[in-house]
Design a protein around this motif. Sequence first.
Motif, mmCIF file in Angstrom:
data_model
loop_
_atom_site.group_PDB
_atom_site.id
_atom_site.type_symbol
_atom_site.label_atom_id
_atom_site.label_comp_id
_atom_site.label_asym_id
_atom_site.label_seq_id
_atom_site.Cartn_x
_atom_site.Cartn_y
_atom_site.Cartn_z
ATOM 1 N N SER A 99 0.838 -1.199 0.000
ATOM 2 C CA SER A 99 0.000 0.000 0.000
ATOM 3 C C SER A 99 0.872 1.248 0.000
ATOM 4 C CB SER A 99 -0.911 -0.018 1.234
ATOM 5 O OG SER A 99 -1.750 1.110 1.245
ATOM 6 N N HIS A 100 0.860 1.963 -1.120
ATOM 7 C CA HIS A 100 1.648 3.189 -1.292
ATOM 8 C C HIS A 100 3.131 2.937 -1.039
ATOM 9 C CE1 HIS A 100 -1.735 5.985 -1.958
ATOM 10 N NE2 HIS A 100 -2.388 5.028 -1.320
ATOM 11 N N VAL A 101 3.642 1.945 -1.764
ATOM 12 C CA VAL A 101 5.051 1.586 -1.677
ATOM 13 C C VAL A 101 5.719 1.663 -3.049
ATOM 14 C CG1 VAL A 101 6.703 -0.232 -1.052
ATOM 15 C CG2 VAL A 101 4.605 0.058 0.285
ATOM 16 N N ILE A 102 5.040 1.205 -4.093
ATOM 17 C CA ILE A 102 5.657 1.067 -5.406
ATOM 18 C C ILE A 102 6.145 2.398 -5.964
ATOM 19 C CG2 ILE A 102 3.514 1.262 -6.754
ATOM 20 C CD1 ILE A 102 4.606 -1.065 -8.501
ATOM 21 N N GLU A 103 5.537 3.509 -5.538
ATOM 22 C CA GLU A 103 5.968 4.825 -6.015
ATOM 23 C C GLU A 103 7.285 5.272 -5.376
ATOM 24 O OE1 GLU A 103 2.866 5.609 -2.725
ATOM 25 O OE2 GLU A 103 3.159 4.194 -4.388
ATOM 26 N N GLY A 135 -2.998 18.130 -14.956
ATOM 27 C CA GLY A 135 -3.394 19.299 -14.178
ATOM 28 C C GLY A 135 -3.189 19.161 -12.684
ATOM 29 N N ALA A 136 -2.809 17.975 -12.202
ATOM 30 C CA ALA A 136 -2.573 17.777 -10.772
ATOM 31 C C ALA A 136 -1.273 18.454 -10.352
ATOM 32 C CB ALA A 136 -2.517 16.288 -10.446
ATOM 33 N N TRP A 137 -1.263 18.979 -9.132
ATOM 34 C CA TRP A 137 -0.057 19.609 -8.597
ATOM 35 C C TRP A 137 -0.058 19.472 -7.086
ATOM 36 C CZ3 TRP A 137 1.006 23.500 -5.085
ATOM 37 C CH2 TRP A 137 2.334 23.953 -5.051
ATOM 38 N N TYR A 138 1.129 19.323 -6.529
ATOM 39 C CA TYR A 138 1.267 19.310 -5.086
ATOM 40 C C TYR A 138 2.567 20.018 -4.739
ATOM 41 C CZ TYR A 138 -0.009 17.633 -0.457
ATOM 42 O OH TYR A 138 -0.412 17.560 0.857
ATOM 43 N N PHE A 139 2.727 20.496 -3.500
ATOM 44 C CA PHE A 139 3.795 21.433 -3.170
ATOM 45 C C PHE A 139 5.139 20.793 -2.859
ATOM 46 C CE2 PHE A 139 1.472 20.586 0.783
ATOM 47 C CZ PHE A 139 2.497 20.229 1.650
ATOM 48 N N ARG A 140 5.209 19.471 -2.794
ATOM 49 C CA ARG A 140 6.495 18.825 -2.545
ATOM 50 C C ARG A 140 7.195 18.512 -3.869
ATOM 51 N NH1 ARG A 140 3.448 15.792 1.703
ATOM 52 N NH2 ARG A 140 3.973 16.780 3.679
ATOM 53 N N TRP A 147 7.080 17.729 -9.115
ATOM 54 C CA TRP A 147 6.151 18.066 -8.033
ATOM 55 C C TRP A 147 5.310 16.840 -7.685
ATOM 56 C CZ3 TRP A 147 7.315 22.361 -5.652
ATOM 57 C CH2 TRP A 147 7.930 23.402 -6.362
ATOM 58 N N VAL A 148 5.372 16.428 -6.427
ATOM 59 C CA VAL A 148 4.781 15.156 -6.020
ATOM 60 C C VAL A 148 4.097 15.295 -4.662
ATOM 61 C CG1 VAL A 148 6.340 13.642 -7.329
ATOM 62 C CG2 VAL A 148 7.049 14.517 -5.081
ATOM 63 N N LEU A 149 3.310 14.264 -4.311
ATOM 64 C CA LEU A 149 2.632 14.234 -3.013
ATOM 65 C C LEU A 149 3.605 14.083 -1.852
ATOM 66 C CD1 LEU A 149 -0.416 11.912 -3.775
ATOM 67 C CD2 LEU A 149 -0.479 14.372 -3.366
ATOM 68 N N ASP A 150 4.692 13.377 -2.096
ATOM 69 C CA ASP A 150 5.680 13.084 -1.063
ATOM 70 C C ASP A 150 7.057 13.212 -1.713
ATOM 71 O OD1 ASP A 150 7.558 11.483 0.553
ATOM 72 O OD2 ASP A 150 5.796 10.859 1.685
ATOM 73 N N THR A 152 9.649 11.686 -1.275
ATOM 74 C CA THR A 152 10.324 10.412 -1.512
ATOM 75 C C THR A 152 9.697 9.620 -2.659
ATOM 76 O OG1 THR A 152 8.989 9.250 0.135
ATOM 77 C CG2 THR A 152 11.029 10.262 0.901
ATOM 78 N N HIS A 153 8.679 10.166 -3.314
ATOM 79 C CA HIS A 153 8.110 9.513 -4.497
ATOM 80 C C HIS A 153 9.071 9.693 -5.672
ATOM 81 C CE1 HIS A 153 3.583 9.709 -3.191
ATOM 82 N NE2 HIS A 153 4.347 9.056 -2.331
ATOM 83 N N VAL A 154 9.602 8.604 -6.175
ATOM 84 C CA VAL A 154 10.476 8.689 -7.347
ATOM 85 C C VAL A 154 9.677 8.612 -8.646
ATOM 86 C CG1 VAL A 154 12.453 7.762 -6.105
ATOM 87 C CG2 VAL A 154 10.947 6.199 -7.347
ATOM 88 N N ARG A 155 8.390 8.330 -8.516
ATOM 89 C CA ARG A 155 7.478 8.339 -9.675
ATOM 90 C C ARG A 155 6.058 8.506 -9.172
ATOM 91 N NH1 ARG A 155 8.975 3.510 -8.566
ATOM 92 N NH2 ARG A 155 10.734 3.582 -9.997
ATOM 93 N N GLU A 156 5.225 9.110 -9.985
ATOM 94 C CA GLU A 156 3.787 9.103 -9.778
ATOM 95 C C GLU A 156 3.155 8.801 -11.123
ATOM 96 O OE1 GLU A 156 3.247 11.963 -5.849
ATOM 97 O OE2 GLU A 156 2.701 12.774 -7.806
ATOM 98 N N TYR A 157 2.427 7.704 -11.175
ATOM 99 C CA TYR A 157 1.868 7.228 -12.434
ATOM 100 C C TYR A 157 0.834 8.213 -12.966
ATOM 101 C CZ TYR A 157 4.162 2.967 -10.904
ATOM 102 O OH TYR A 157 5.108 2.070 -10.476
ATOM 103 N N ARG A 158 0.770 8.329 -14.287
ATOM 104 C CA ARG A 158 -0.121 9.299 -14.913
ATOM 105 C C ARG A 158 -1.449 8.682 -15.345
ATOM 106 N NH1 ARG A 158 2.325 14.296 -15.374
ATOM 107 N NH2 ARG A 158 4.232 14.192 -14.136
ATOM 108 N N SER A 159 -1.605 7.388 -15.147
ATOM 109 C CA SER A 159 -2.876 6.731 -15.470
ATOM 110 C C SER A 159 -2.952 5.402 -14.748
ATOM 111 C CB SER A 159 -3.003 6.494 -16.984
ATOM 112 O OG SER A 159 -2.067 5.513 -17.410
ATOM 113 N N ALA A 160 -4.188 4.915 -14.576
ATOM 114 C CA ALA A 160 -4.380 3.592 -13.983
ATOM 115 C C ALA A 160 -3.778 2.515 -14.873
ATOM 116 C CB ALA A 160 -5.868 3.336 -13.761
ATOM 117 N N ALA A 161 -3.859 2.724 -16.183
ATOM 118 C CA ALA A 161 -3.311 1.748 -17.122
ATOM 119 C C ALA A 161 -1.804 1.593 -16.953
ATOM 120 C CB ALA A 161 -3.641 2.159 -18.555
ATOM 121 N N ALA A 162 -1.116 2.680 -16.601
ATOM 122 C CA ALA A 162 0.334 2.614 -16.410
ATOM 123 C C ALA A 162 0.688 1.751 -15.214
ATOM 124 C CB ALA A 162 0.892 4.022 -16.236
ATOM 125 N N VAL A 163 -0.120 1.812 -14.165
ATOM 126 C CA VAL A 163 0.094 0.953 -12.995
ATOM 127 C C VAL A 163 -0.107 -0.508 -13.381
ATOM 128 C CG1 VAL A 163 -0.630 0.441 -10.639
ATOM 129 C CG2 VAL A 163 -0.707 2.809 -11.489
#
Length: 234
Positions: A99-103, A135-140, A147-150, A152-163
């Motif tokens: 849970s919230h590890v792969i990113e 259009g998503a943005w976060y301050f980290r 720009w990411v939620l955390d 330590t995120h080395v990636r944030e997927y841009r679609s469910a299909a990418a996951v």
Amino acid sequence: MDWDTYAQKYRQLDDESTVPPLLRRVLDGSSGTLIDVGCGEGALLDRLRAGYGDSWTLTGYEVSGVRAEMARSHGHTVHTSPDGVVPVEDGAFDVATASHVIEHVPDDGVFARELLRITRPGGFVYVETPVKLPGAWYFRRNPQAGWVLDSTHVREYRSAAAVNEVLAGAGLTVVAEDLTPISYPLAAAGLLVRRVLRLPQSTKRPSGLAARSVSIPRYRQQAVLTQRPEPPVA
């Protein structure tokens, strides 16, 4: 920053009170062994024990010894290793969750194959991760991912299909998926303020109003239930 330093500086925030619906599809009315890979301080293990402790044998895994000890203090069995390789035999578990590890991991394909490895043929792998819509943005910020939620995120997927593509590429079969809004815990804002003011951090998990969340625009959470295929019949 290494993971133990990070764990000491940032407490794990968890505002969930129930077991994820897709995971319940596998656990309800059944029994077996489950490992939570990247279990953190044991929040999901706590919920699983409350709902399924009589029928499912629960184990955790962590790269951070600090967080592993926090989970053990809740009475959980937790394996550790610094390299991301879970120190168990192939096919050791009926279910593996992440849970919230792969990113966070250096190579998501390697990580997905490790989840497959530790799950028995016919067993299930459940994964949750953020999806960053246009259009998503976060301050980290992370130098690798922008720009990411955390940070330590080395990636944030841009679609469910990418996951799903990463998991399928590891040899897992997608059984079900769920895309829902992702939220920001109000407690995180309080922690940020305390860090800026250099005030002591609380060692308690947030509760009440502090545990509530607000939705983050254009971010979603992708939950995926996959299965390790059975070997072909000779």
